[in-house]
Write an enzyme that holds these catalytic residues in place. Structure first.
Site, PDB file in Angstrom:
ATOM      1  N   LYS A  81      -2.403  -5.363  -8.973  1.00 43.11           N
ATOM      2  CA  LYS A  81      -0.977  -5.720  -9.013  1.00 43.11           C
ATOM      3  C   LYS A  81      -0.787  -7.227  -9.148  1.00 43.11           C
ATOM      4  O   LYS A  81      -0.034  -7.700  -9.994  1.00 43.11           O
ATOM      5  CB  LYS A  81      -0.251  -5.256  -7.728  1.00 43.11           C
ATOM      6  CG  LYS A  81      -0.304  -3.763  -7.473  1.00 43.11           C
ATOM      7  CD  LYS A  81       0.439  -3.383  -6.202  1.00 43.11           C
ATOM      8  CE  LYS A  81      -0.128  -3.992  -4.941  1.00 43.11           C
ATOM      9  NZ  LYS A  81      -1.498  -3.534  -4.606  1.00 43.11           N
ATOM     10  N   ARG A  85       6.864  -1.066  -0.153  1.00 44.38           N
ATOM     11  CA  ARG A  85       5.652  -0.325   0.194  1.00 44.38           C
ATOM     12  C   ARG A  85       5.975   0.926   0.990  1.00 44.38           C
ATOM     13  O   ARG A  85       5.066   1.671   1.337  1.00 44.38           O
ATOM     14  CB  ARG A  85       4.747  -1.222   1.033  1.00 44.38           C
ATOM     15  CG  ARG A  85       3.617  -1.882   0.244  1.00 44.38           C
ATOM     16  CD  ARG A  85       2.748  -2.650   1.209  1.00 44.38           C
ATOM     17  NE  ARG A  85       1.426  -2.875   0.733  1.00 44.38           N
ATOM     18  CZ  ARG A  85       1.011  -3.993   0.136  1.00 44.38           C
ATOM     19  NH1 ARG A  85       1.858  -4.968  -0.113  1.00 44.38           N
ATOM     20  NH2 ARG A  85      -0.242  -4.129  -0.223  1.00 44.38           N
ATOM     21  N   ARG A  91     -13.462  -9.435  -4.510  1.00 42.30           N
ATOM     22  CA  ARG A  91     -12.255 -10.249  -4.696  1.00 42.30           C
ATOM     23  C   ARG A  91     -12.416 -11.577  -3.966  1.00 42.30           C
ATOM     24  O   ARG A  91     -12.883 -11.637  -2.831  1.00 42.30           O
ATOM     25  CB  ARG A  91     -11.028  -9.502  -4.159  1.00 42.30           C
ATOM     26  CG  ARG A  91      -9.797 -10.414  -4.079  1.00 42.30           C
ATOM     27  CD  ARG A  91      -8.505  -9.677  -4.151  1.00 42.30           C
ATOM     28  NE  ARG A  91      -8.169  -8.938  -2.952  1.00 42.30           N
ATOM     29  CZ  ARG A  91      -7.057  -8.227  -2.818  1.00 42.30           C
ATOM     30  NH1 ARG A  91      -6.193  -8.144  -3.812  1.00 42.30           N
ATOM     31  NH2 ARG A  91      -6.811  -7.574  -1.713  1.00 42.30           N
ATOM     32  N   ARG A  99     -10.933 -12.443   1.744  1.00 43.15           N
ATOM     33  CA  ARG A  99      -9.916 -12.197   2.767  1.00 43.15           C
ATOM     34  C   ARG A  99     -10.475 -11.346   3.896  1.00 43.15           C
ATOM     35  O   ARG A  99     -11.230 -10.419   3.649  1.00 43.15           O
ATOM     36  CB  ARG A  99      -8.708 -11.491   2.136  1.00 43.15           C
ATOM     37  CG  ARG A  99      -7.706 -12.446   1.539  1.00 43.15           C
ATOM     38  CD  ARG A  99      -6.722 -11.775   0.622  1.00 43.15           C
ATOM     39  NE  ARG A  99      -6.136 -10.541   1.149  1.00 43.15           N
ATOM     40  CZ  ARG A  99      -5.266  -9.816   0.468  1.00 43.15           C
ATOM     41  NH1 ARG A  99      -4.878 -10.178  -0.742  1.00 43.15           N
ATOM     42  NH2 ARG A  99      -4.775  -8.713   0.991  1.00 43.15           N
ATOM     43  N   ARG A 126      -6.609   0.660   4.679  1.00 39.56           N
ATOM     44  CA  ARG A 126      -5.456   0.319   3.829  1.00 39.56           C
ATOM     45  C   ARG A 126      -5.219   1.385   2.766  1.00 39.56           C
ATOM     46  O   ARG A 126      -4.071   1.683   2.419  1.00 39.56           O
ATOM     47  CB  ARG A 126      -5.674  -1.052   3.181  1.00 39.56           C
ATOM     48  CG  ARG A 126      -5.520  -2.188   4.194  1.00 39.56           C
ATOM     49  CD  ARG A 126      -6.140  -3.474   3.709  1.00 39.56           C
ATOM     50  NE  ARG A 126      -5.438  -4.033   2.582  1.00 39.56           N
ATOM     51  CZ  ARG A 126      -5.960  -4.947   1.770  1.00 39.56           C
ATOM     52  NH1 ARG A 126      -7.187  -5.380   1.976  1.00 39.56           N
ATOM     53  NH2 ARG A 126      -5.252  -5.426   0.770  1.00 39.56           N
TER      54      ARG A 126
HETATM   55  P1  ADP Z   1      -3.013  -6.168  -1.718  1.00 36.45           P
HETATM   56  O1  ADP Z   1      -2.821  -7.229  -2.770  1.00 36.45           O
HETATM   57  O2  ADP Z   1      -4.454  -5.957  -1.443  1.00 36.45           O
HETATM   58  O3  ADP Z   1      -2.283  -4.897  -1.970  1.00 36.45           O
HETATM   59  P2  ADP Z   1      -1.132  -7.702  -0.216  1.00 36.45           P
HETATM   60  O4  ADP Z   1      -1.564  -9.088  -0.381  1.00 36.45           O
HETATM   61  O5  ADP Z   1      -0.033  -7.194  -1.073  1.00 36.45           O
HETATM   62  O6  ADP Z   1      -2.425  -6.767  -0.388  1.00 36.45           O
HETATM   63  O7  ADP Z   1      -0.764  -7.405   1.291  1.00 36.45           O
HETATM   64  C1  ADP Z   1      -1.657  -7.722   2.342  1.00 36.45           C
HETATM   65  C2  ADP Z   1      -1.134  -7.113   3.627  1.00 36.45           C
HETATM   66  O8  ADP Z   1       0.155  -7.676   3.930  1.00 36.45           O
HETATM   67  C3  ADP Z   1      -0.922  -5.613   3.589  1.00 36.45           C
HETATM   68  O9  ADP Z   1      -2.100  -4.878   3.888  1.00 36.45           O
HETATM   69  C4  ADP Z   1       0.152  -5.452   4.691  1.00 36.45           C
HETATM   70  O10 ADP Z   1      -0.421  -5.535   5.986  1.00 36.45           O
HETATM   71  C5  ADP Z   1       1.009  -6.689   4.492  1.00 36.45           C
HETATM   72  N1  ADP Z   1       2.141  -6.443   3.566  1.00 36.45           N
HETATM   73  C6  ADP Z   1       2.351  -7.020   2.355  1.00 36.45           C
HETATM   74  N2  ADP Z   1       3.484  -6.584   1.810  1.00 36.45           N
HETATM   75  C7  ADP Z   1       4.021  -5.692   2.691  1.00 36.45           C
HETATM   76  C8  ADP Z   1       5.189  -4.877   2.701  1.00 36.45           C
HETATM   77  N3  ADP Z   1       6.052  -4.847   1.671  1.00 36.45           N
HETATM   78  N4  ADP Z   1       5.405  -4.089   3.796  1.00 36.45           N
HETATM   79  C9  ADP Z   1       4.564  -4.079   4.834  1.00 36.45           C
HETATM   80  N5  ADP Z   1       3.443  -4.816   4.888  1.00 36.45           N
HETATM   81  C10 ADP Z   1       3.166  -5.613   3.823  1.00 36.45           C
HETATM   82  P1  ADP Z   2      -3.814  -6.083  -5.811  1.00 31.76           P
HETATM   83  O1  ADP Z   2      -2.842  -7.214  -5.921  1.00 31.76           O
HETATM   84  O2  ADP Z   2      -3.297  -4.794  -6.368  1.00 31.76           O
HETATM   85  O3  ADP Z   2      -4.365  -5.909  -4.428  1.00 31.76           O
HETATM   86  P2  ADP Z   2      -5.632  -7.836  -7.318  1.00 31.76           P
HETATM   87  O4  ADP Z   2      -4.854  -8.219  -8.518  1.00 31.76           O
HETATM   88  O5  ADP Z   2      -5.823  -8.846  -6.261  1.00 31.76           O
HETATM   89  O6  ADP Z   2      -5.084  -6.440  -6.718  1.00 31.76           O
HETATM   90  O7  ADP Z   2      -7.088  -7.316  -7.829  1.00 31.76           O
HETATM   91  C1  ADP Z   2      -8.084  -6.872  -6.894  1.00 31.76           C
HETATM   92  C2  ADP Z   2      -9.455  -7.359  -7.349  1.00 31.76           C
HETATM   93  O8  ADP Z   2      -9.847  -6.676  -8.552  1.00 31.76           O
HETATM   94  C3  ADP Z   2      -9.500  -8.848  -7.697  1.00 31.76           C
HETATM   95  O9  ADP Z   2     -10.778  -9.328  -7.362  1.00 31.76           O
HETATM   96  C4  ADP Z   2      -9.281  -8.886  -9.201  1.00 31.76           C
HETATM   97  O10 ADP Z   2      -9.874 -10.029  -9.817  1.00 31.76           O
HETATM   98  C5  ADP Z   2      -9.978  -7.594  -9.650  1.00 31.76           C
HETATM   99  N1  ADP Z   2      -9.332  -6.946 -10.806  1.00 31.76           N
HETATM  100  C6  ADP Z   2      -8.006  -6.907 -11.116  1.00 31.76           C
HETATM  101  N2  ADP Z   2      -7.794  -6.180 -12.243  1.00 31.76           N
HETATM  102  C7  ADP Z   2      -9.004  -5.730 -12.648  1.00 31.76           C
HETATM  103  C8  ADP Z   2      -9.455  -4.915 -13.754  1.00 31.76           C
HETATM  104  N3  ADP Z   2      -8.594  -4.417 -14.642  1.00 31.76           N
HETATM  105  N4  ADP Z   2     -10.779  -4.675 -13.841  1.00 31.76           N
HETATM  106  C9  ADP Z   2     -11.651  -5.168 -12.913  1.00 31.76           C
HETATM  107  N5  ADP Z   2     -11.301  -5.928 -11.869  1.00 31.76           N
HETATM  108  C10 ADP Z   2      -9.993  -6.214 -11.716  1.00 31.76           C
END
Ligand code: ADP
Ligand code: ADP
Ligand code: ZN
Length: 214
Positions: free
Chosen positions: A13, A88, A127, A160, A171
């Site tokens: 995302k 979410r 990541r 992280r 998660r």
């Molecule tokens: P990821 O990119 O791996 O999906 P995020 O960076 O979006 O993770 O979020 C990290 C953490 O922050 C989540 O696991 C949750 O604990 C919290 N978080 C982020 N956005 C929300 C939301 N909209 N509602 C509740 N918790 C959130």
């Molecule tokens: P989210 O915000 O949904 O948690 P991220 O954008 O942070 O996800 O991506 C999670 C991990 O996967 C990061 O290390 C990123 O560089 C990698 N990644 C993202 N898109 C791809 C893809 N299409 N193929 C392989 N790795 C990816």
């Protein structure tokens, strides 16, 4: 263009949201980044959010909905935005709908990035995140030019705390229970589009741009 990114943790995302934000010149709003900035600055919100984030749980709705509603009222969101990591839960989606109605606008697309669970753990352990600007990299799939240094801002890259395998599994479980019902929610509103998140990063961006149009 008013957009939402949906998908499991690690689906890509943030990676896609940053690219789409640059292409359409709209702000990228990541609630995860907002929380991490607050944790870094040791604010009250940061202290509260950290308790949940470290356990792989969602931060309670009441701590996040007002922050997003206020953010969307800022001038730079006038012509559009891309929300990453919000909503979410169904109550968050309903509160977003209310906020948008009060601003006389609505979401154009909810973009669902579809990635099977088995790919996710591998992605998360590789990541690396920049706490300064929010950029993310992958040690194999999207490495920075210099090891552990952010290409965009030269900040230090870290693994992280919540990307450790056991927290990632938690998660994912929470995602399936609390977040994946949003797929149906936006499907019923006819705003859902799904892209195959197992393709490479640039191909996914292309698919999204094709759907959104110029
Ligand atoms: P990821 O990119 O791996 O999906 P995020 O960076 O979006 O993770 O979020 C990290 C953490 O922050 C989540 O696991 C949750 O604990 C919290 N978080 C982020 N956005 C929300 C939301 N909209 N509602 C509740 N918790 C959130
Ligand atoms: P989210 O915000 O949904 O948690 P991220 O954008 O942070 O996800 O991506 C999670 C991990 O996967 C990061 O290390 C990123 O560089 C990698 N990644 C993202 N898109 C791809 C893809 N299409 N193929 C392989 N790795 C990816
Ligand atoms: Zn950076």
């Amino acid at each position: 263009m008013r957009l939402i990114m949906l998908g499991a943790p690690g689906a890509g995302k943030g990676t896609q949201a940053k690219k789409i934000a640059a292409i359409y010149n709209i702000p990228h709003i990541s609630t995860g980044d907002i929380f991490r900035a607050n944790i870094k600055d040791k604010t009250d919100l940061g202290l509260k959010a950290k308790e949940y984030m470290d356990k792989g749980l969602l931060v309670p709705d009441e701590l996040v909905v007002d922050i997003v509603a206020d953010r969307l009222k800022q001038e730079d969101c006038k012509d559009g935005f891309i929300l990453d990591g919000f909503p979410r839960t169904i109550p968050q989606a309903e509160s977003l709908d209310k906020a948008l109605i009060s601003m006389d606008t609505k979401i154009n697309y909810a973009i669902n990035i579809d990635v099977p669970d088995e790919n996710i753990v591998r992605r998360m352990s590789g990541r690396r995140a920049c706490l300064k600007c929010g950029a993310t990299y992958h040690i194999n799939y999207n490495p920075p030019q210099v090891k552990d240094i952010c290409d965009s801002c030269t900040g230090e890259l870290i693994l992280r705390d919540d990307d450790k395998e056991e927290t990632v599994l938690k998660r994912l479980d929470i995602y399936h229970k609390q977040t994946s019902p949003l797929i149906n929610y936006y499907e019923e509103k006819n705003t859902l589009v799904t892209v195959d998140g197992t393709k490479n990063i640039d191909d996914i961006t292309k698919s999204i741009v094709e759907i959104l149009g110029a």
